[in-house]
Structures are given as C-alpha cells and as structure tokens.
Design an enzyme around this catalytic site. Structure first.
Site: not given
Length: 264
Positions: A148, A161
């Site tokens: 990501s 995250y």
C-alpha cells in the site's frame, strides 16, 4: 515434469493467490485464469472462493480452493502441500486487512491494530517464506506482495496499517535481493485506493480511486516486467514520499487533507 516448468516466466502455469475470495484477489484470479493454468485460491470464506473458482473454470482454468487463515501456521501446511502437488510458478500474497482511527474517539482500537499487524505482516511472512524456500531450491519462481501507499510514510489515520505494510514492503524487497541469484523474483505492489469492501469502510477522500479489475491488469503487467515496485498511482506515491522530507510543521498542515476514519 510439472506444467509450470515449461512455461515462460510471464505465463505462469501455477498461480496461488491468498485473499482470493473478493476484491483484488478475485480480480487477479480472473486475470490469470486461462486454459492450462492451475489456480490455487486461498481465503477464509469458502462460499466466496467457490464463486471465484467457478468464474475461473468458465475461462478454462483449473481452480482449487483452500480455506485457510494466513495468521495461523495452517497456511504454511496448505502452501507446502499445494506446492508438492503443483509446483508454484507465481505466488501472490494478497490477503490483508485495514485498520484506522475511530470516528468515536479519534484513536485506533488496540485489538484492530494487533489483528492488522498480524495479518498484513506476519500473515504475509507465513505465506511467502515457505514458498520462497521451495522456489529457491528449484531455481525459479516469482512472489508478489500486495502492499500500500500507506507504507511510504507514517500516516496518523492508520498507524498499524501503515506500519504493517511498510514491514511487508521491506521484507519483500530484502528477499528480492537475497533470492535473485537463486532465480526467484520478488515484487512489491504499492497501491492507492481501490474500490473494495475494505476501502468502502473508510470515510474520507479517496483520490485516484480505481477498480479491482484495472488494478489486476496493471499488477500482471508489472510482474511480467519484473519491476521491483509496482506502484499506482505514481503521482500519489510521489506526493506521499515527499512527506518524509518536508519539515514537520508543513507535514502537519498537509496531513488533514487526507484524514479518514474507519467503520467497524
């Protein structure tokens, strides 16, 4: 000799995908589905896996499903057994989850943060390591980790995250350099916002939002070129990387423009 031995690197005959029941994983399964291709579809939801397998079989592929959670040692057993039966040409470590700050108190729930770290980093390690060992012994293969853009800078709206995807990126790229002499290619896919169940839980701006189908095509193209980092969108990635070199007072002014909260 296994079918995968006779295939060119950009036409893998045996492809295994974790998190294959929906979103990017399901789209990747459909992109690689073709006659002569064996797909290993791994996930936690058997019903969703059967649906994706049916779509892939309609395209002529052989599709086998395995129900497994990447955070448990069972995933390693599943992968070794599958590889023993069908030597894997391409493994895509796609399973992941997101976490972020709550709209209620502006904090990241501790339990969600731990699950995110266990899934995105330890789950990826449990997925990649056993297959990398077998590929290195064969002298061929390719492994992709789905990361990501949140890995590129510490984002206060999704601390666990952001950290877990940074760990995944570092691990995959380190293995890329380690295993290249043994004939194993590793690639990290660094993505922005993709229209999935996971992204729909986010409340906030989603610049450059794209679809799983377009993302899967882009990923396959990047893997065929063996790019170390397969990044989309590039302009967004450049902007996030700049946060690491700007003075902190300016970063504090910029970050609220990308603020989001997450629903449970």
């Amino acid at each position: 000799m296994a079918a995968g031995h006779s295939k060119a690197p950009d036409n893998p005959a045996v492809v295994v995908i974790t998190g294959a029941g929906s979103g990017i994983g399901a789209a990747l399964a459909n992109v690689y589905a073709a006659p002569g291709v064996t797909l290993g579809l791994i996930g936690r939801d058997e019903t969703k896996l059967h649906r994706v397998a049916a779509e892939c079989r309609a395209k002529g592929a052989t599709a086998e499903i395995r129900v497994a959670d990447v955070t448990t040692p069972h995933i390693e057993e599943v992968l070794r057994a599958f590889d023993a039966a069908h030597p894997i040409d391409l493994l895509i470590a796609n399973a992941g989850m997101t976490s972020g700050v709550s709209a209620a108190d502006g904090l990241e729930p501790r339990d969600a943060a731990i699950r995110t770290a266990e899934t995105n980093f330890m789950g990826a390690l449990r997925t990649i390591a056993p297959v990398a060992e077998r590929m290195a012994a064969r002298g061929r293969g390719q492994i992709a980790g789905i990361g990501s853009l949140a890995a590129l800078a510490p984002l206060p709206y999704s601390p666990a995250y952001s950290a877990s995807k940074a760990g995944l990126e570092t691990y995959v790229l380190a293995l890329r350099y380690l295993l290249a002499p043994k004939g194993v290619r590793l690639n990290v896919v660094t993505l922005g916002y993709v229209e999935t169940d996971m992204s729909r839980r986010l409340s906030g701006p989603k610049p450059f939002l794209t679809t799983p189908a377009k993302t899967a095509i882009m990923i396959r193209s990047g893997l065929e070129r063996n790019r170390a980092r397969i990044t989309h969108p590039v302009v967004f990635a450049i902007g996030i990387r700049c946060l690491n070199i700007l003075p902190e007072w300016l970063v504090r002014l910029i970050l609220p423009a990308f603020a989001f909260t997450i629903s449970s």
